[in-house]
Write a protein that holds these residues in place. Sequence first.
Motif, short mmCIF file in Angstrom:
data_model
loop_
_atom_site.label_atom_id
_atom_site.label_comp_id
_atom_site.label_asym_id
_atom_site.label_seq_id
_atom_site.Cartn_x
_atom_site.Cartn_y
_atom_site.Cartn_z
N ILE A 41 0.57 -1.40 0.09
CA ILE A 41 0.05 0.06 0.14
C ILE A 41 0.86 1.21 -0.01
O ILE A 41 0.74 2.03 -0.87
N ARG A 42 1.77 1.36 0.98
CA ARG A 42 2.53 2.61 1.26
C ARG A 42 3.39 2.86 0.09
O ARG A 42 3.35 3.88 -0.57
N PRO A 43 4.27 2.07 -0.44
CA PRO A 43 5.35 2.24 -1.35
C PRO A 43 4.49 2.32 -2.92
O PRO A 43 5.15 2.78 -3.94
N GLN A 44 3.52 1.21 -3.08
CA GLN A 44 3.00 0.96 -4.27
C GLN A 44 1.65 1.43 -4.67
O GLN A 44 1.00 1.06 -5.90
N GLU A 45 0.87 1.69 -3.75
CA GLU A 45 -0.41 2.00 -3.70
C GLU A 45 -1.33 0.76 -4.18
O GLU A 45 -2.37 0.96 -5.09
N LYS A 46 -1.17 -0.61 -3.82
CA LYS A 46 -1.58 -1.76 -4.18
C LYS A 46 -2.36 -2.31 -2.90
O LYS A 46 -1.75 -2.34 -1.81
N PRO A 73 6.13 6.66 2.42
CA PRO A 73 4.91 7.89 2.39
C PRO A 73 3.82 7.17 3.26
O PRO A 73 3.50 5.89 3.03
N LEU A 74 2.91 7.95 4.17
CA LEU A 74 1.60 7.16 4.48
C LEU A 74 0.63 8.29 3.83
O LEU A 74 0.64 9.44 4.05
N ASP A 75 -0.40 7.72 3.04
CA ASP A 75 -1.39 8.39 2.43
C ASP A 75 -0.62 9.56 1.63
O ASP A 75 -1.15 10.57 1.51
N GLY A 76 0.67 9.21 0.97
CA GLY A 76 1.26 10.27 0.14
C GLY A 76 1.84 11.36 0.86
O GLY A 76 2.55 12.23 0.22
N LYS A 77 2.22 11.16 2.11
CA LYS A 77 2.80 12.32 2.95
C LYS A 77 3.99 11.54 3.79
O LYS A 77 4.09 10.36 4.13
N VAL A 78 5.16 12.32 3.91
CA VAL A 78 6.16 12.00 4.59
C VAL A 78 5.86 12.07 6.22
O VAL A 78 5.40 13.11 6.61
N VAL A 79 6.00 11.08 6.92
CA VAL A 79 5.89 10.57 8.00
C VAL A 79 7.11 10.54 8.83
O VAL A 79 7.06 10.10 10.11
N GLY A 80 8.25 10.53 8.41
CA GLY A 80 9.60 10.34 9.28
C GLY A 80 9.77 8.88 9.39
O GLY A 80 10.38 8.54 10.35
N GLN A 81 9.35 8.15 8.37
CA GLN A 81 9.76 6.63 8.68
C GLN A 81 10.40 6.36 7.31
O GLN A 81 9.69 6.38 6.19
N THR A 82 11.46 5.63 7.39
CA THR A 82 12.06 5.27 5.96
C THR A 82 11.89 3.68 5.69
O THR A 82 11.20 3.03 6.76
N VAL A 83 12.20 3.42 4.53
CA VAL A 83 11.77 2.09 4.33
C VAL A 83 12.74 1.04 5.07
O VAL A 83 12.04 0.00 5.68
N GLY A 84 13.73 1.39 5.26
CA GLY A 84 14.63 0.76 6.31
C GLY A 84 13.93 0.55 7.71
O GLY A 84 14.24 -0.46 8.24
N SER A 85 13.84 1.63 8.22
CA SER A 85 13.16 1.48 9.51
C SER A 85 11.64 0.80 9.59
O SER A 85 11.84 -0.15 10.46
#
Length: 168
Positions: free
Chosen positions: A55-60, A112-124
């Motif tokens: 969902i978050r990276p691919q909107e699937k 991203p969460l709902d298209g917004k930056v929330v301070g979480q990287t893919v690695g985290s």
Amino acid sequence: MAHPLVDQLRFTRSEWLHGLEGVSEADAVQHFGPMNCISWTIGHLAWQEQRYWLIRPQEKILYPALNEVYAFGAPMSTPSLKESFDIWCEVTQASEPFLDTLTTQALNTELPLDGKVVGQTVGSAMRRMTYHYWYHIGEIQAIRQMLGHTNLPTYVGDIEGEAPYRPE
């Protein structure tokens, strides 16, 4: 070759599956006090996998119901083991192509969460997902002990052979 963090997630998933071996449908739907049952927990991890890698990276979205039934804070429910496990298998399988693309640079990008930056990287998110599995592995082993299961798996398995430390 997959990124070392991806290898660790995949190793963790294999340990998770090892911990579910021998769990019956009847066992998977047992509740002990306020604890969620094993079948719900399987769906819960499918929810987080779908959320982080699809969902978050691919909107699937493969299973919209995961966001209602299995999300953090969702009301207690008792889904079937087969249903939860089948969903988990499909979601994790669908995430594999995305995980195979991850590099150190990609892991350092915002998730991203709902298209917004929330301070979480893919690695985290990758670390959170991996640690979340280990939390629930322990929880499920405790439930299995309360159910009277014996000869439970010993952890951690062959990490040196399957997912040894590798520098990035």
